[in-house]
Design an enzyme around this catalytic site. Structure first.
Site, mmCIF file in Angstrom:
data_model
loop_
_atom_site.group_PDB
_atom_site.id
_atom_site.type_symbol
_atom_site.label_atom_id
_atom_site.label_comp_id
_atom_site.label_asym_id
_atom_site.label_seq_id
_atom_site.Cartn_x
_atom_site.Cartn_y
_atom_site.Cartn_z
ATOM 1 N N ASP A 35 0.810 -1.214 0.000
ATOM 2 C CA ASP A 35 0.000 0.000 0.000
ATOM 3 C C ASP A 35 0.848 1.271 0.000
ATOM 4 O O ASP A 35 2.059 1.242 0.228
ATOM 5 C CB ASP A 35 -0.928 0.015 1.211
ATOM 6 C CG ASP A 35 -2.227 -0.733 0.960
ATOM 7 O OD1 ASP A 35 -2.453 -1.149 -0.191
ATOM 8 O OD2 ASP A 35 -3.013 -0.903 1.901
ATOM 9 N N LYS A 58 -3.515 3.299 -2.745
ATOM 10 C CA LYS A 58 -4.599 4.229 -3.053
ATOM 11 C C LYS A 58 -4.344 5.488 -2.241
ATOM 12 O O LYS A 58 -3.961 5.418 -1.083
ATOM 13 C CB LYS A 58 -5.971 3.647 -2.676
ATOM 14 C CG LYS A 58 -6.348 2.395 -3.402
ATOM 15 C CD LYS A 58 -7.794 2.016 -3.142
ATOM 16 C CE LYS A 58 -8.048 1.612 -1.705
ATOM 17 N NZ LYS A 58 -7.474 0.319 -1.354
ATOM 18 N N MET A 165 -12.461 -7.760 28.844
ATOM 19 C CA MET A 165 -12.561 -8.120 30.264
ATOM 20 C C MET A 165 -14.015 -8.201 30.731
ATOM 21 O O MET A 165 -14.347 -7.815 31.841
ATOM 22 C CB MET A 165 -11.784 -7.119 31.129
ATOM 23 C CG MET A 165 -10.306 -7.025 30.774
ATOM 24 S SD MET A 165 -9.406 -5.819 31.773
ATOM 25 C CE MET A 165 -10.110 -4.284 31.162
#
Length: 232
Positions: A35, A58, A165
């Site tokens: 990318d 992009k 949690m």
């Protein structure tokens, strides 16, 4: 023989923040589709002598992002059909604003085997590098927004919620979420021992996910939102 695609998170910028598993995927790859936000120094961490490095980035303002994504999908398919191992290298973590859903859907439709390798997101990596904790005592929630979209409280309530949690309190947490306006029929998943060989995943709705955990005893992470309906 069909090839294989690794979708790899490269981390938030610093090349050394890629994971060990991510590096191993790059080492196995015949082709790396990378990318725009990838720091190319990352290619110095593996032997790229016999690899094909293909820019697949992009940028905002480039034009039709959807068209470019289709081109990237077709590149993954082309190389996989040639029997090659592909590393689809994406900035940050591929599952956070990384068009991961589009690529998963494409690979599944075309029956191309793949693995997702998470990465350090800018969400937590950048604040940590600046010495900023995202949670603290008394601060029990964290909201992540895309600055490229309009939003209001309705959009936030329709977004994705991650509950950490919450194994022993998920039923009361779910009731409170419903009280503030989240649909009781919103898809939800519970993941026990995430990333380990003992990982287990159960799927349900916000209103009943707590009842579906059965004998879960390890750490559990809950995901509430429409993305939870995209499990295989």
């Amino acid at each position: 023989m069909m090839g294989f695609v690794y979708i790899v998170g490269a981390g938030p910028g610093d090349p050394e923040l890629i994971t060990l598993r991510g590096l191993k995927a790059l080492e196995k790859a015949d082709v790396i589709l990378y990318d725009a936000l990838i720091d190319e120094r990352i290619f110095e961490l593996v032997d790229c002598k016999n690899k094909e490095l293909v820019y697949a980035g992009k940028r905002k303002g480039d034009g039709n992002g959807g068209k470019r994504q289709k081109e990237i999908n077709e590149m993954m398919k082309k190389y996989a059909l040639e029997g090659k191992t592909v590393a689809r290298l994406k900035g940050g973590d591929p599952g956070i604003f990384g068009r991961l859903a589009d690529e998963i859907a494409f690979l599944k439709v075309n029956r191309i085997p793949f693995e997702i390798i998470p990465g350090v997101s800018s969400l937590n990596g950048v604040p940590a590098s600046a010495g900023i904790p995202l949670t603290a005592k008394g601060i029990s929630s964290l909201t992540v927004l895309s600055g490229r979209e309009d939003f209001g409280i309705e959009a936030i309530l329709e977004g994705t919620f991650v509950v950490m949690m919450g194994r022993d309190s998920i039923q009361s947490v779910a009731r409170r979420m419903i009280e503030i306006g989240i649909s009781p029929d919103k898809p939800a998943v519970a993941i026990e021992n995430g990333t380990l060989k003992t990982q287990r995943v159960v799927k349900g709705k916000l209103k009943n996910i707590g009842e579906k955990m059965n004998d879960f005893k390890g750490p559990v992470l809950f995901i509430v939102g429409d993305v939870a309906d995209r499990l295989p």
